[in-house]
Design an enzyme around this catalytic site. Structure first.
Site, short mmCIF file in Angstrom:
data_model
loop_
_atom_site.label_atom_id
_atom_site.label_comp_id
_atom_site.label_asym_id
_atom_site.label_seq_id
_atom_site.Cartn_x
_atom_site.Cartn_y
_atom_site.Cartn_z
N GLU A 16 0.85 -1.20 0.00
CA GLU A 16 0.00 0.00 0.00
C GLU A 16 0.89 1.24 0.00
O GLU A 16 1.88 1.29 0.73
CB GLU A 16 -0.90 -0.01 1.25
CG GLU A 16 -1.79 1.22 1.34
CD GLU A 16 -2.84 1.07 2.44
OE1 GLU A 16 -3.50 0.02 2.52
OE2 GLU A 16 -2.98 2.04 3.22
N THR A 47 -3.94 4.86 -1.51
CA THR A 47 -4.99 5.43 -0.66
C THR A 47 -5.61 6.65 -1.35
O THR A 47 -5.07 7.19 -2.32
CB THR A 47 -4.44 5.84 0.72
OG1 THR A 47 -3.52 6.91 0.55
CG2 THR A 47 -3.78 4.68 1.43
N ALA A 50 -10.60 10.69 2.18
CA ALA A 50 -12.05 10.74 2.37
C ALA A 50 -12.52 12.18 2.49
O ALA A 50 -13.72 12.45 2.50
CB ALA A 50 -12.44 9.97 3.64
N HIS A 76 -8.10 2.87 -3.54
CA HIS A 76 -9.05 2.94 -2.42
C HIS A 76 -10.12 3.97 -2.79
O HIS A 76 -9.80 4.98 -3.44
CB HIS A 76 -8.34 3.40 -1.15
CG HIS A 76 -7.24 2.49 -0.70
ND1 HIS A 76 -6.76 2.47 0.59
CD2 HIS A 76 -6.51 1.56 -1.37
CE1 HIS A 76 -5.78 1.57 0.70
NE2 HIS A 76 -5.61 1.01 -0.49
N ALA A 122 -19.81 1.37 3.78
CA ALA A 122 -19.05 0.84 2.64
C ALA A 122 -19.91 -0.14 1.83
O ALA A 122 -19.80 -0.21 0.61
CB ALA A 122 -17.77 0.17 3.13
N HIS A 146 -13.86 -2.50 14.60
CA HIS A 146 -13.86 -1.10 14.17
C HIS A 146 -14.27 -0.22 15.35
O HIS A 146 -15.19 -0.58 16.10
CB HIS A 146 -14.83 -0.91 12.99
CG HIS A 146 -14.78 0.47 12.42
ND1 HIS A 146 -15.53 1.50 12.93
CD2 HIS A 146 -14.01 0.99 11.43
CE1 HIS A 146 -15.25 2.61 12.24
NE2 HIS A 146 -14.34 2.32 11.33
N LYS A 162 -21.56 -6.42 4.18
CA LYS A 162 -20.64 -5.86 3.16
C LYS A 162 -20.19 -6.97 2.19
O LYS A 162 -20.19 -6.76 0.97
CB LYS A 162 -19.46 -5.22 3.87
CG LYS A 162 -18.47 -4.54 2.95
CD LYS A 162 -17.65 -3.46 3.65
CE LYS A 162 -16.65 -3.97 4.66
NZ LYS A 162 -15.85 -2.89 5.25
N GLN A 173 -7.21 -4.19 8.86
CA GLN A 173 -6.52 -3.11 9.57
C GLN A 173 -5.23 -3.68 10.14
O GLN A 173 -5.12 -4.89 10.38
CB GLN A 173 -7.45 -2.63 10.70
CG GLN A 173 -6.93 -1.51 11.56
CD GLN A 173 -6.63 -0.26 10.75
OE1 GLN A 173 -5.62 -0.22 10.06
NE2 GLN A 173 -7.50 0.72 10.84
N GLN A 209 5.09 7.78 14.47
CA GLN A 209 4.13 7.31 13.47
C GLN A 209 3.30 6.15 14.03
O GLN A 209 2.09 6.11 13.86
CB GLN A 209 4.95 6.85 12.28
CG GLN A 209 4.18 6.47 11.08
CD GLN A 209 5.16 5.96 10.04
OE1 GLN A 209 6.13 5.27 10.36
NE2 GLN A 209 4.91 6.30 8.82
P1 FAD Z 1 -17.79 0.24 7.00
O1 FAD Z 1 -17.61 -1.11 6.46
O2 FAD Z 1 -18.97 1.03 6.53
O3 FAD Z 1 -17.81 0.12 8.60
C1 FAD Z 1 -17.72 1.28 9.41
C2 FAD Z 1 -18.52 1.06 10.70
O4 FAD Z 1 -19.91 0.97 10.40
C3 FAD Z 1 -18.17 -0.23 11.44
O5 FAD Z 1 -18.26 0.02 12.83
C4 FAD Z 1 -19.26 -1.20 11.01
O6 FAD Z 1 -19.52 -2.20 12.00
C5 FAD Z 1 -20.45 -0.27 10.82
N1 FAD Z 1 -21.35 -0.73 9.74
C6 FAD Z 1 -20.97 -1.18 8.52
N2 FAD Z 1 -22.05 -1.50 7.79
C7 FAD Z 1 -23.12 -1.24 8.56
C8 FAD Z 1 -24.54 -1.37 8.38
N3 FAD Z 1 -25.05 -1.82 7.21
N4 FAD Z 1 -25.37 -1.00 9.40
C9 FAD Z 1 -24.86 -0.53 10.58
N5 FAD Z 1 -23.53 -0.39 10.81
C10 FAD Z 1 -22.69 -0.74 9.81
N6 FAD Z 1 -9.75 5.73 4.79
C11 FAD Z 1 -9.63 6.69 3.83
O7 FAD Z 1 -10.21 7.76 3.97
N7 FAD Z 1 -8.87 6.51 2.72
C12 FAD Z 1 -8.21 5.34 2.49
O8 FAD Z 1 -7.52 5.21 1.47
C13 FAD Z 1 -8.30 4.30 3.47
N8 FAD Z 1 -7.70 3.09 3.29
C14 FAD Z 1 -7.90 2.08 4.20
C15 FAD Z 1 -7.33 0.82 3.95
C16 FAD Z 1 -7.53 -0.23 4.85
C17 FAD Z 1 -6.92 -1.58 4.53
C18 FAD Z 1 -8.29 -0.03 6.03
C19 FAD Z 1 -8.48 -1.15 7.01
C20 FAD Z 1 -8.85 1.22 6.29
C21 FAD Z 1 -8.68 2.28 5.38
N9 FAD Z 1 -9.25 3.55 5.59
C22 FAD Z 1 -9.11 4.54 4.63
C23 FAD Z 1 -9.94 3.83 6.83
C24 FAD Z 1 -11.47 3.56 6.75
O9 FAD Z 1 -12.05 4.45 5.81
C25 FAD Z 1 -12.05 3.78 8.15
O10 FAD Z 1 -11.60 2.78 9.03
C26 FAD Z 1 -13.55 3.98 8.24
O11 FAD Z 1 -13.86 4.45 9.56
C27 FAD Z 1 -14.38 2.71 8.03
O12 FAD Z 1 -14.36 2.34 6.73
P2 FAD Z 1 -15.02 0.91 6.29
O13 FAD Z 1 -14.97 0.89 4.82
O14 FAD Z 1 -14.42 -0.19 7.05
O15 FAD Z 1 -16.53 1.18 6.77
#
Ligand code: FAD
Length: 286
Positions: A16, A47, A50, A76, A122, A146, A162, A173, A209
């Site tokens: 990444e 990346t 957001a 991403h 997501a 999370h 998802k 993560q 970091q």
């Molecule tokens: P989701 O899958 O939507 O989950 C977020 C929260 O919502 C979780 O607590 C989950 O339990 C809950 N949730 C999910 N679906 C539902 C539902 N249907 N109903 C109710 N609750 C629900 N961020 C950036 O801005 N840019 C990046 O490039 C980036 N790269 C990343 C790469 C990796 C490998 C990882 C692990 C994270 C990255 N992130 C990045 C961070 C990420 O955007 C954050 O962790 C964000 O808070 C959650 O994203 P998610 O896609 O996991 O969200």
């Protein structure tokens, strides 16, 4: 080759990178990408902010450079602060550049930005991307839960939504305790999740970091990891070397335990990526 196909053949090894700050030249990341290409990763992900700060265009540029280098790119795509029209425009850009792999994300909620509310999770983005073309879609997962979820059980329930929406593989993560990953993998499998899960590994590059990452992502710190940070905190080179050794140990154990893939958070540091790659490539490709 589609990323799905690679999982069927071997343990996937991916990197990444992130776009450079707007004050830095794009050439810095291009030099890093040239060095990473020589390590023959299965794909490199980029990346994407957001915050709607416009680094999406830069992420696409970087993905094109990765492709030019003969490596499969993944971009991403966080959705929380983007409208459907904005996501459409990014997807059109991906199609124009023949970028087929997307890590579909919600993105962190930023108190200074009013979410657009067109994609709440997501999973909403995954459903939408599925309807828009033949993309390989990855999703994020959290071995230690999370931070927004009340429990790992609830988080895994949401993860199932998802994955059912059309995720092809998951990237975790970062974590420093492999046992938390194994426990998560077992619980995810028990909940019916059967897509490949790559383990996210972050080598220690410097102490500040890591502390920043840990406060924002909530990874727990095993005692031996803390001992390393404390012992070498005033010796950056020793800390870096110990961090590389720690990451290598994690990877060896993960591969021995049948992990589907290793996703290395390179922090754009080709030296560290090379050291780790040299140490584990024989094991990963065995
Ligand atoms: P989701 O899958 O939507 O989950 C977020 C929260 O919502 C979780 O607590 C989950 O339990 C809950 N949730 C999910 N679906 C539902 C539902 N249907 N109903 C109710 N609750 C629900 N961020 C950036 O801005 N840019 C990046 O490039 C980036 N790269 C990343 C790469 C990796 C490998 C990882 C692990 C994270 C990255 N992130 C990045 C961070 C990420 O955007 C954050 O962790 C964000 O808070 C959650 O994203 P998610 O896609 O996991 O969200």
């Amino acid at each position: 080759m589609k990323i799905n196909e690679i999982f069927k053949k071997k343990t996937v090894f991916s990197f990444e990178v992130f776009p450079p700050k707007q004050t830095s030249s794009i050439d810095t990341i291009y030099r890093t990408l040239d060095e990473l290409r020589d390590l023959e990763p299965d794909f490199i992900s980029v990346t994407f902010s957001a915050g709607g700060s416009g680094n999406g265009a830069l992420a696409c540029e970087i993905a094109s450079k990765i492709k030019e280098n003969g490596v499969t790119p993944m971009v991403h795509l966080p959705c929380i602060n983007y409208t459907k029209a904005e996501i459409d425009s990014v997807l059109s850009e991906f199609k124009a550049r023949d970028i087929k792999n997307i890590l579909a994300l919600r993105g962190d909620v930023n108190p200074n930005i009013e979410p657009k509310k067109e994609f709440l999770h997501a999973s909403d983005l995954v459903t939408y991307i599925r309807s828009q073309g033949d993309f390989h879609i990855a999703g994020a997962c959290y071995p230690e839960c999370h931070p927004d979820a009340h429990s790992l059980e609830e988080d895994i329930r949401n993860l199932c939504i998802k994955v059912d929406a059309g995720v092809d593989h998951l990237i975790s993560q970062l974590f420093f305790d492999n046992e938390s990953f194994y426990e998560f993998r077992y619980r995810a499998a028990s909940a019916g999740i059967n897509v490949p899960i790559e383990a996210g590994i972050m080598p220690v590059v410097n102490k500040n970091q890591i502390e920043r990452m840990v406060t924002t992502c909530g990874a727990s710190l095993p005692r031996k990891f803390v001992r390393i940070m404390q012992k070498y905190e005033h010796n950056p080179e020793a800390l870096r070397d110990a961090g590389i050794a720690y990451a290598v140990n994690q990877i060896v154990d993960l591969v021995a335990s049948g992990v589907d893939g290793i996703h290395l958070y390179t922090m754009n540091n080709a030296y560290v990526a090379r050291k780790i790659s040299d140490a584990v490539s024989g094991i990963i490709n065995a």
